[in-house]
Design a protein around this motif. Structure first.
Motif, PDB file in Angstrom:
ATOM      1  N   ILE A   1      43.042  34.154  35.394  1.00 54.72           N
ATOM      2  CA  ILE A   1      42.668  35.447  35.868  1.00 54.72           C
ATOM      3  C   ILE A   1      41.168  35.642  36.267  1.00 54.72           C
ATOM      4  N   ILE A   2      40.876  35.983  37.410  1.00 54.80           N
ATOM      5  CA  ILE A   2      39.505  36.496  37.749  1.00 54.80           C
ATOM      6  C   ILE A   2      39.271  37.706  38.296  1.00 54.80           C
TER       7      ILE A   2
ATOM      8  N   ILE B   1      43.998  38.057  40.936  1.00 61.20           N
ATOM      9  CA  ILE B   1      42.565  38.369  40.954  1.00 61.20           C
ATOM     10  C   ILE B   1      42.578  39.877  40.755  1.00 61.20           C
ATOM     11  N   VAL B   2      41.638  40.273  40.307  1.00 62.75           N
ATOM     12  CA  VAL B   2      41.467  41.713  39.685  1.00 62.75           C
ATOM     13  C   VAL B   2      40.406  42.284  40.497  1.00 62.75           C
ATOM     14  N   GLU B   3      40.853  43.058  41.666  1.00 63.42           N
ATOM     15  CA  GLU B   3      39.552  43.654  42.309  1.00 63.42           C
ATOM     16  C   GLU B   3      39.143  44.916  41.622  1.00 63.42           C
ATOM     17  N   ILE B   4      38.089  45.115  41.717  1.00 60.13           N
ATOM     18  CA  ILE B   4      37.548  46.450  41.276  1.00 60.13           C
ATOM     19  C   ILE B   4      36.290  46.707  42.017  1.00 60.13           C
ATOM     20  N   ASP B   5      35.934  48.010  42.209  1.00 57.60           N
ATOM     21  CA  ASP B   5      34.927  48.511  42.760  1.00 57.60           C
ATOM     22  C   ASP B   5      33.867  49.127  41.890  1.00 57.60           C
ATOM     23  N   ASN B   6      33.883  48.842  40.453  1.00 58.59           N
ATOM     24  CA  ASN B   6      32.966  49.369  39.565  1.00 58.59           C
ATOM     25  C   ASN B   6      32.609  48.483  38.505  1.00 58.59           C
ATOM     26  N   ASN B   7      31.928  48.779  37.612  1.00 55.94           N
ATOM     27  CA  ASN B   7      31.800  47.861  36.506  1.00 55.94           C
ATOM     28  C   ASN B   7      32.473  48.157  35.252  1.00 55.94           C
ATOM     29  N   GLU B   8      33.504  49.027  35.262  1.00 63.34           N
ATOM     30  CA  GLU B   8      34.099  49.522  34.032  1.00 63.34           C
ATOM     31  C   GLU B   8      35.732  49.671  34.542  1.00 63.34           C
ATOM     32  N   VAL B   9      36.636  48.781  33.706  1.00 67.45           N
ATOM     33  CA  VAL B   9      38.257  48.812  33.947  1.00 67.45           C
ATOM     34  C   VAL B   9      38.273  50.433  33.533  1.00 67.45           C
TER      35      VAL B   9
ATOM     36  N   GLN C   1      30.440  37.805  43.270  1.00 67.16           N
ATOM     37  CA  GLN C   1      31.248  38.895  43.077  1.00 67.16           C
ATOM     38  C   GLN C   1      32.319  38.505  41.935  1.00 67.16           C
ATOM     39  N   PHE C   2      32.421  37.162  41.799  1.00 68.60           N
ATOM     40  CA  PHE C   2      33.770  36.611  40.786  1.00 68.60           C
ATOM     41  C   PHE C   2      33.197  36.485  39.363  1.00 68.60           C
ATOM     42  N   ILE C   3      34.033  36.965  38.545  1.00 71.33           N
ATOM     43  CA  ILE C   3      33.726  36.848  37.264  1.00 71.33           C
ATOM     44  C   ILE C   3      35.004  36.160  36.467  1.00 71.33           C
ATOM     45  N   LYS C   4      34.985  35.004  35.831  1.00 70.49           N
ATOM     46  CA  LYS C   4      36.380  34.590  35.482  1.00 70.49           C
ATOM     47  C   LYS C   4      36.702  35.030  33.945  1.00 70.49           C
TER      48      LYS C   4
ATOM     49  N   ASN D   1      29.148  37.035  34.943  1.00 69.37           N
ATOM     50  CA  ASN D   1      29.049  35.602  35.828  1.00 69.37           C
ATOM     51  C   ASN D   1      27.633  35.225  35.354  1.00 69.37           C
ATOM     52  N   SER D   2      27.152  34.263  36.156  1.00 68.10           N
ATOM     53  CA  SER D   2      25.817  33.609  35.737  1.00 68.10           C
ATOM     54  C   SER D   2      24.728  34.321  36.563  1.00 68.10           C
ATOM     55  N   SER D   3      25.120  35.242  37.441  1.00 69.59           N
ATOM     56  CA  SER D   3      23.969  36.201  38.005  1.00 69.59           C
ATOM     57  C   SER D   3      24.034  37.578  37.372  1.00 69.59           C
ATOM     58  N   GLY D   4      24.648  37.848  36.295  1.00 70.98           N
ATOM     59  CA  GLY D   4      24.433  38.910  35.658  1.00 70.98           C
ATOM     60  C   GLY D   4      25.669  39.965  36.046  1.00 70.98           C
ATOM     61  N   VAL D   5      26.640  39.910  37.116  1.00 72.82           N
ATOM     62  CA  VAL D   5      27.512  40.533  37.542  1.00 72.82           C
ATOM     63  C   VAL D   5      28.738  40.870  36.498  1.00 72.82           C
ATOM     64  N   SER D   6      28.640  41.886  36.031  1.00 71.24           N
ATOM     65  CA  SER D   6      29.965  42.190  34.756  1.00 71.24           C
ATOM     66  C   SER D   6      31.004  43.135  34.966  1.00 71.24           C
ATOM     67  N   VAL D   7      31.756  43.047  34.348  1.00 66.42           N
ATOM     68  CA  VAL D   7      32.893  43.943  34.320  1.00 66.42           C
ATOM     69  C   VAL D   7      33.184  44.347  32.866  1.00 66.42           C
ATOM     70  N   SER D   8      33.437  45.659  32.432  1.00 65.08           N
ATOM     71  CA  SER D   8      33.454  45.972  30.951  1.00 65.08           C
ATOM     72  C   SER D   8      34.899  46.665  30.623  1.00 65.08           C
ATOM     73  N   THR D   9      35.324  46.713  29.329  1.00 66.68           N
ATOM     74  CA  THR D   9      36.307  47.169  28.818  1.00 66.68           C
ATOM     75  C   THR D   9      37.654  46.530  29.651  1.00 66.68           C
ATOM     76  N   ILE D  10      37.776  45.120  29.546  1.00 63.77           N
ATOM     77  CA  ILE D  10      38.678  44.382  30.330  1.00 63.77           C
ATOM     78  C   ILE D  10      40.033  44.316  29.312  1.00 63.77           C
ATOM     79  N   GLU D  11      39.649  44.835  28.028  1.00 62.50           N
ATOM     80  CA  GLU D  11      40.782  44.075  27.054  1.00 62.50           C
ATOM     81  C   GLU D  11      42.230  44.820  27.069  1.00 62.50           C
ATOM     82  N   HIS D  12      42.468  45.965  27.707  1.00 63.40           N
ATOM     83  CA  HIS D  12      43.661  46.778  27.777  1.00 63.40           C
ATOM     84  C   HIS D  12      44.387  46.016  28.815  1.00 63.40           C
TER      85      HIS D  12
END
Ligand SMILES: [Zn+2]
Length: 284
Positions: A15-16, A71-79, A26-29, A46-57
């Motif tokens: 899941i990426i 692949i989960v494309e998202i245009d923001n930093n929070e699901v 752009q990619f965060i495993k 990821n190692s460049s500090g690009v993040s996504v939060s609230t992924i758990e649900h």
């Protein structure tokens, strides 16, 4: 507002997440090693500090619908929080459908007990050769939440009460959650809000164990960050994201704790999904 697009992926992708609003890195495993915060929700970076939060649900929905590669494309930093449960994610995945791939599915089989303790909080996992069960006990001073306990076998039990259970908070904590920049627009539409002796949502609870059932949902979503499916019996008392991620780290620290196996003989698909025949390819 965020737009999320689920794109089918090849075998062994895992899941990426892909942040489409940033130009580089752009990619965060979705793996426990990439968890950068487990306060209030699970955030991966990821190692460049690009993040996504609230992924758990969303991760829980991915687990429950039997998806291994995406692949989960998202245009923001929070699901998006949706209604605070995994229902909408599950519905959209069921509507899109999933497709069986050829490679055998990998499992992390637990070989011996691994546990973590922190004051009154604890979590442990014991071997189970054929599935995943989660036994959760929570204990709140608030009289409405109080003490709740439930145990779920993810491959034998109906999961609707689990995946439709919403996140919850105490009315007095809402300000603090907003200050942390999470649950933007947090309201009665996306969480159960409990004030001293009452549930503030006009329609009340969706099931009588909704609080502990949501904790089971969170735990399932976080376990998906093992990178494969874990076979084991988990028991947790008063834990949360931090404790589950801590358990995963401890499991993988010591190679005698687990073995990676392929399984083909047991049909590991959740009951809910068996009912809805799915054989399309997944694009939602
Ligand atoms: Zn949650």
């Amino acid at each position: 507002m965020a737009k999320v697009t689920l794109i089918p992926a090849e075998e062994n992708t895992g899941i990426i997440f892909k942040r489409t609003d940033v130009k580089k890195n752009q990619f965060i495993k979705a793996e426990y090693k990439n968890v950068s915060s487990a306060q209030l929700c699970t955030t991966i970076s990821n190692s460049s500090g690009v993040s996504v939060s609230t992924i758990e649900h969303l991760m829980a929905a991915i687990y429950i619908t039997g998806i291994d590669n995406l692949i989960v494309e998202i245009d923001n930093n929070e699901v998006p929080i949706m209604d605070g449960s995994s229902s909408d994610f599950i519905e959209i995945i069921k509507t899109a459908g999933t497709e069986e791939q050829l490679k055998k599915r990998k499992f992390v089989k637990i070989c011996k007990e691994v546990n973590l303790k922190d004051g009154t909080k604890s979590i442990e996992i014991k071997p189970n050769n054929f599935g995943l069960s989660i036994d959760f006990e929570l204990s709140y001073e608030n009289q409405i939440i109080g003490n709740q306990k439930n145990k779920v076998d993810f491959y034998k039990d109906q999961l609707k009460d689990i995946y439709s259970s919403r996140t919850f908070c105490l009315y007095k904590d809402i300000e603090q959650i907003k200050k942390a920049g999470l649950a933007k627009g947090g309201s009665l539409d996306n969480a159960i809000v409990v004030d001293n002796d009452k549930v503030l949502n006009p329609s009340g609870l969706r099931n009588k164990n909704e609080f502990v059932n949501h904790k089971i949902l969170d735990l399932c979503g976080d376990m998906m960050l093992s990178g494969s499916r874990v076979l084991g019996n988990v028991s947790c008392k008063e834990g949360g994201h931090k404790m589950t991620i801590g358990l995963l780290k401890k499991i993988f620290e010591e190679s005698s704790n687990f073995v990676l196996i392929d399984l083909e003989n047991i049909e590991l698909i959740t009951k809910d999904l068996k009912k809805s025949k799915i054989n399309l390819s997944a694009t939602a």
